[in-house]
Design a protein around this motif. Structure first.
Motif, PDB file in Angstrom:
ATOM      1  N   SER A   1       0.694  -1.081   0.123  1.00 14.97           N
ATOM      2  CA  SER A   1      -0.084  -0.019   0.005  1.00 14.97           C
ATOM      3  C   SER A   1       0.744   1.293   0.111  1.00 14.97           C
ATOM      4  O   SER A   1       2.144   1.275   0.336  1.00 14.97           O
ATOM      5  CB  SER A   1      -1.008   0.174   1.280  1.00 14.97           C
ATOM      6  N   VAL A   2       0.290   2.168  -0.541  1.00 12.79           N
ATOM      7  CA  VAL A   2       1.149   3.290  -0.664  1.00 12.79           C
ATOM      8  C   VAL A   2       1.327   3.875   0.855  1.00 12.79           C
ATOM      9  O   VAL A   2       2.288   4.417   1.114  1.00 12.79           O
ATOM     10  CB  VAL A   2       0.113   4.643  -1.442  1.00 12.79           C
ATOM     11  N   SER A   3       0.297   3.725   1.753  1.00 14.08           N
ATOM     12  CA  SER A   3       0.637   4.594   2.995  1.00 14.08           C
ATOM     13  C   SER A   3       1.529   3.659   3.833  1.00 14.08           C
ATOM     14  O   SER A   3       2.278   4.197   4.762  1.00 14.08           O
ATOM     15  CB  SER A   3      -0.708   4.419   3.806  1.00 14.08           C
TER      16      SER A   3
ATOM     17  N   GLY B   1       6.924  10.987   0.501  1.00 16.72           N
ATOM     18  CA  GLY B   1       5.437  11.544   0.289  1.00 16.72           C
ATOM     19  C   GLY B   1       4.529  10.626  -0.492  1.00 16.72           C
ATOM     20  O   GLY B   1       5.040   9.659  -1.003  1.00 16.72           O
ATOM     21  N   TYR B   2       3.161  11.097  -0.454  1.00 19.72           N
ATOM     22  CA  TYR B   2       2.359  10.337  -1.421  1.00 19.72           C
ATOM     23  C   TYR B   2       2.684   9.873  -2.803  1.00 19.72           C
ATOM     24  O   TYR B   2       2.747   8.789  -3.176  1.00 19.72           O
ATOM     25  CB  TYR B   2       0.835  10.933  -1.175  1.00 19.72           C
ATOM     26  N   THR B   3       3.251  10.987  -3.635  1.00 14.40           N
ATOM     27  CA  THR B   3       3.527  10.751  -4.922  1.00 14.40           C
ATOM     28  C   THR B   3       4.593   9.843  -5.166  1.00 14.40           C
ATOM     29  O   THR B   3       4.482   8.902  -6.009  1.00 14.40           O
ATOM     30  CB  THR B   3       3.928  12.097  -5.672  1.00 14.40           C
TER      31      THR B   3
ATOM     32  N   ALA C   1       5.632   7.621  -3.160  1.00 19.88           N
ATOM     33  CA  ALA C   1       5.166   6.086  -3.065  1.00 19.88           C
ATOM     34  C   ALA C   1       4.265   5.447  -3.659  1.00 19.88           C
ATOM     35  O   ALA C   1       4.551   4.314  -4.058  1.00 19.88           O
ATOM     36  CB  ALA C   1       4.470   6.259  -1.248  1.00 19.88           C
ATOM     37  N   ALA C   2       3.413   6.129  -4.137  1.00 16.64           N
ATOM     38  CA  ALA C   2       2.433   5.827  -5.606  1.00 16.64           C
ATOM     39  C   ALA C   2       3.071   5.381  -6.537  1.00 16.64           C
ATOM     40  O   ALA C   2       2.697   4.417  -7.050  1.00 16.64           O
ATOM     41  CB  ALA C   2       1.366   6.734  -5.522  1.00 16.64           C
TER      42      ALA C   2
ATOM     43  N   GLN D   1       4.934   5.017   2.602  1.00 18.65           N
ATOM     44  CA  GLN D   1       4.873   6.530   3.131  1.00 18.65           C
ATOM     45  C   GLN D   1       5.322   6.410   4.512  1.00 18.65           C
ATOM     46  O   GLN D   1       6.284   7.193   5.063  1.00 18.65           O
ATOM     47  CB  GLN D   1       3.541   7.276   3.218  1.00 18.65           C
ATOM     48  N   ARG D   2       4.862   5.485   5.540  1.00 17.64           N
ATOM     49  CA  ARG D   2       5.014   5.325   6.712  1.00 17.64           C
ATOM     50  C   ARG D   2       6.386   4.766   6.982  1.00 17.64           C
ATOM     51  O   ARG D   2       7.445   5.492   7.670  1.00 17.64           O
ATOM     52  CB  ARG D   2       4.279   4.508   7.641  1.00 17.64           C
TER      53      ARG D   2
END
Length: 165
Positions: free
Chosen positions: A122-124, A133-135, A137-138, A127-128
């Motif tokens: 998962s992206v989150s 950042g989100y971008t 990680a995505a 990130q963690r």
């Protein structure tokens, strides 16, 4: 007062009926699927988004909602079964020598390792664990999907992880 309220058709403007009217389907949605289908699913969602001037999230939502993977898989199965003298022949896995392995993001290998150890993608999570950042990680998740390390986005269901620990 409570018994006298009703929505009668004579209270609506002339020519308007009392049906709920939905939005028209975005023609770019069909164009996006056509691009995805033409590449046999081997195109990045960011590429489709940039060609159609929409956000990557919009394309990702269309892909999940319209189940592009199953539509393409259904067409492949249909084509395989319609061959006259042949029975179910599975496609050979791609030859690893065809595409040299290159990682555009120096964090890609670390991200794959995190996903493999956690057995979830998962992206989150990225990130963690990676403090990014989100971008970014995505993009890492999209690259893993493109390389078939993880399954496709399926709405609220977790992605399948194909990479062993």
């Amino acid at each position: 007062m409570s018994g006298n309220f009703s929505l009668a058709s004579d209270t609506l403007p002339k020519g308007v009926n009392n049906k709920i009217i939905g939005r028209k389907r975005d023609p770019k949605r069909d164009e996006a699927f056509d691009l995805y289908k033409a590449s046999s699913g081997n195109i990045r969602l960011t590429d489709i988004a940039s060609q159609l001037s929409v956000s990557e999230g919009t394309v990702r939502g269309w892909k999940a909602k319209d189940k592009w993977e199953s539509l393409i898989a259904g067409e492949v199965k249909h084509t395989e079964h319609s061959d006259e003298g042949e029975t179910d022949q599975k496609k050979e896995p791609p030859n690893e020598d065809e595409e040299p392995i290159s990682y555009s993001d120096e964090l890609f290998l670390k991200a794959v390792q995190i996903v493999a150890e956690a057995k979830q993608a998962s992206v989150s999570l990225l990130q963690r664990r990676m403090r990014i950042g989100y971008t970014r990680a995505a993009r890492l998740i999209d690259e893993m999907e493109r390389r078939k390390f993880v399954g496709t986005y399926q709405g609220d269901k977790p992605r399948e992880v194909y990479v062993p620990c």
